[in-house]
Design a protein around this motif. Structure first.
Motif, mmCIF file in Angstrom:
data_model
loop_
_atom_site.group_PDB
_atom_site.id
_atom_site.type_symbol
_atom_site.label_atom_id
_atom_site.label_comp_id
_atom_site.label_asym_id
_atom_site.label_seq_id
_atom_site.Cartn_x
_atom_site.Cartn_y
_atom_site.Cartn_z
ATOM 1 N N LEU A 132 -22.814 41.714 14.096
ATOM 2 C CA LEU A 132 -23.386 40.967 13.186
ATOM 3 C C LEU A 132 -22.514 40.910 11.731
ATOM 4 C CD1 LEU A 132 -26.999 42.193 13.612
ATOM 5 C CD2 LEU A 132 -26.105 40.081 14.530
ATOM 6 N N ARG A 170 -31.578 35.223 11.931
ATOM 7 C CA ARG A 170 -30.442 34.938 12.793
ATOM 8 C C ARG A 170 -29.951 36.281 13.320
ATOM 9 N NH1 ARG A 170 -29.003 31.984 8.106
ATOM 10 N NH2 ARG A 170 -27.804 33.781 7.162
ATOM 11 N N GLN A 174 -29.181 36.679 17.124
ATOM 12 C CA GLN A 174 -28.027 37.180 17.804
ATOM 13 C C GLN A 174 -28.402 38.221 18.661
ATOM 14 O OE1 GLN A 174 -24.754 36.818 14.940
ATOM 15 N NE2 GLN A 174 -25.933 35.658 13.747
ATOM 16 N N PRO A 189 -17.899 34.441 19.079
ATOM 17 C CA PRO A 189 -18.739 33.367 19.618
ATOM 18 C C PRO A 189 -17.975 32.065 19.688
ATOM 19 C CG PRO A 189 -19.336 33.995 17.557
ATOM 20 C CD PRO A 189 -18.239 34.897 17.895
#
Length: 195
Positions: A132, A170, A174, A189
């Protein structure tokens, strides 16, 4: 005559009982709390972004602070949550005071080196959290592991409440993808383009 750790098996006592023993002057009871929760606090700090020895030092500082302020523990929640909140605030203080800890809204996820095609599969939380963005990871960890509300996080980080909520949403979205059994082992990604 009050009970002391000499007469009790501390490993069988609840955290609440250990705190009460500590407030009565029993230092061995606090040592049991440190033994019981030290690893969890260090893990929490690492998940927030603290590295190795820094996480260990901050965890130790948090326990020292907790011991010094134990009378402020309200018994209205778990000790583990209370000590993690103390550790979280110590980490955030270092983030604000030291450029070594940078809270950015960088759009690039952290991608550690991998040694093989399947080595990076994020089937555990720590590896997934490392994928992240730093701000998302910090907000998510403060909320779930640090037990801070969205408003508390916004106040601590001095960012808008809506930004905190967006980071957490978010991050959760994710993590759902990263931790799914069909996740792509590629840590970078691929952005989809519309047709």
């Amino acid at each position: 005559m009050g009970l002391t750790s000499e007469k009790l098996d501390l490993t069988r006592q609840s955290d609440v009982d250990l705190v009460r023993l500590c407030l009565g002057g029993d230092k061995l009871a606090f040592a049991e709390l440190v033994r019981r929760h030290g690893s969890g606090v260090r893990t929490h700090l690492r998940r927030m972004g603290a590295q190795g020895a820094d996480a260990d030092d901050m965890a130790q500082e948090a326990f020292i602070s907790a011991y010094e302020h134990l009378a402020e523990f309200r018994f209205d929640g778990p000790f583990a949550g209370w000590i993690k909140r103390i550790a979280s605030r110590r980490y955030l203080k270092k983030v604000r005071a030291n450029q070594k800890y940078v809270l950015t809204d960088d759009m690039t996820p952290y991608a550690p080196e991998t040694t093989g095609s399947d080595d990076f599969r994020a089937h555990n939380l720590d590896a997934a959290l490392n994928r992240l963005k730093p701000a998302e990871r910090l907000c998510l960890t403060l909320n779930f592991s640090g037990d801070l509300s969205h408003q508390d996080i916004a106040d601590e980080l001095k960012i808008p409440l809506g930004t905190v909520k967006s980071h957490i949403k978010r991050a959760l979205d994710q993590l759902k993808v990263i931790l799914s059994p069909n996740s792509d082992p590629n840590p970078n990604p691929v952005m989809e383009t519309g047709t």
